[in-house]
Design an enzyme around this catalytic site. Structure first.
Site, short mmCIF file in Angstrom:
data_model
loop_
_atom_site.label_atom_id
_atom_site.label_comp_id
_atom_site.label_asym_id
_atom_site.label_seq_id
_atom_site.Cartn_x
_atom_site.Cartn_y
_atom_site.Cartn_z
CG LEU A 62 -1.91 -1.11 1.42
CD1 LEU A 62 -2.62 -0.97 2.76
CD2 LEU A 62 -2.91 -1.14 0.28
CG ASP A 63 0.27 4.51 -2.71
OD1 ASP A 63 1.05 3.71 -3.27
OD2 ASP A 63 -0.61 5.16 -3.32
CG MET A 64 4.25 6.54 4.00
SD MET A 64 5.78 7.51 3.90
CE MET A 64 5.95 8.04 5.62
NE ARG A 165 -2.30 9.06 -3.74
CZ ARG A 165 -1.15 9.16 -3.07
NH1 ARG A 165 -0.45 8.07 -2.78
NH2 ARG A 165 -0.69 10.34 -2.71
#
Length: 219
Positions: A62-64, A165
């Site tokens: 997952l993205d930070m 996103r």
């Protein structure tokens, strides 16, 4: 081990499931999935999970800035099986997001090819010539918690970097708190990216049984 918390630097991660073959952890926003470059980026979800289960191996990331569920394999064979399941798109991933504006209908698809935006790394962009096929399905779940916002359920069919996103930005509904993509005032509207991986469904890598885990969105 279900429900065990791992807390460092004020960011609490939680193991929601652990057996002899796989582990599912709930990552907070702001915590890396794997170590980054530099001594200050060694604290991450994988390091915390491996402190409890040394044989844990990362399967996906997952993205930070994104919170939610992340699965780990226990050992190389389980990692291979789970990685193949992701590659064959046999894993159902469900996200929740708060976006700017209202899509004006109850559901839809975003089918736009994505590629790296090399001059602006790590950003991605829609690229009709060089982009890889990318598909996101979405459903409206009601008004968001802030004026002029909407809560969406999102299911990425493909798994491109920053896919949700960039796709939502491309259709005019950036995710609130997205410091990489959202224009002002969308960035300042939330203290974090309002994107959460709330559900994982897959076939257990050892038993072949259908299993699922859920994590309510913290926003």
């Amino acid at each position: 081990m279900d429900g065990l918390s791992m807390r460092t630097d004020g960011l609490a991660a939680r193991i929601v499931h652990a057996d002899a073959h796989c582990i599912v952890a709930d990552k907070p926003a702001g915590l890396l999935c794997v170590p980054g470059r530099g001594d200050d980026k060694q604290d991450c979800l994988s390091a915390r999970v491996q402190a409890l289960h040394p044989d844990a191996l990362i399967v996906h990331r997952l993205d930070m800035a994104t919170s939610g569920l992340c699965v780990f394999a226990r050992g190389l064979e389980m990692q291979r099986r789970l990685s193949e399941a992701f590659a064959r798109r046999e894993v159902r991933k469900v996200y929740e997001a708060i976006v700017c504006g209202d899509p004006g209908r109850d559901e839809g698809e975003i089918d736009l090819p994505l590629a790296a935006d090399w001059p602006n790394r790590p950003k991605q962009r829609v690229d009709a010539q060089q982009g890889k096929p990318s598909l996101t399905r979405w459903w409206r779940e009601g008004a968001g918690p802030l004026p002029g916002s909407t809560r969406l359920r999102l299911e990425p069919v493909t798994g491109r970097s920053h896919q949700l996103r960039v796709h939502l930005l491309a259709v005019g509904h950036p995710i609130l708190g997205d410091t990489l993509y959202a224009p002002q005032p969308g960035v300042s509207a939330a203290p974090r990216l309002l994107l959460h991986a709330r559900r994982l469904e897959l076939m257990h890598p050892a038993s072949g049984e259908a299993v699922a885990w859920h994590s309510p969105a913290p926003f």
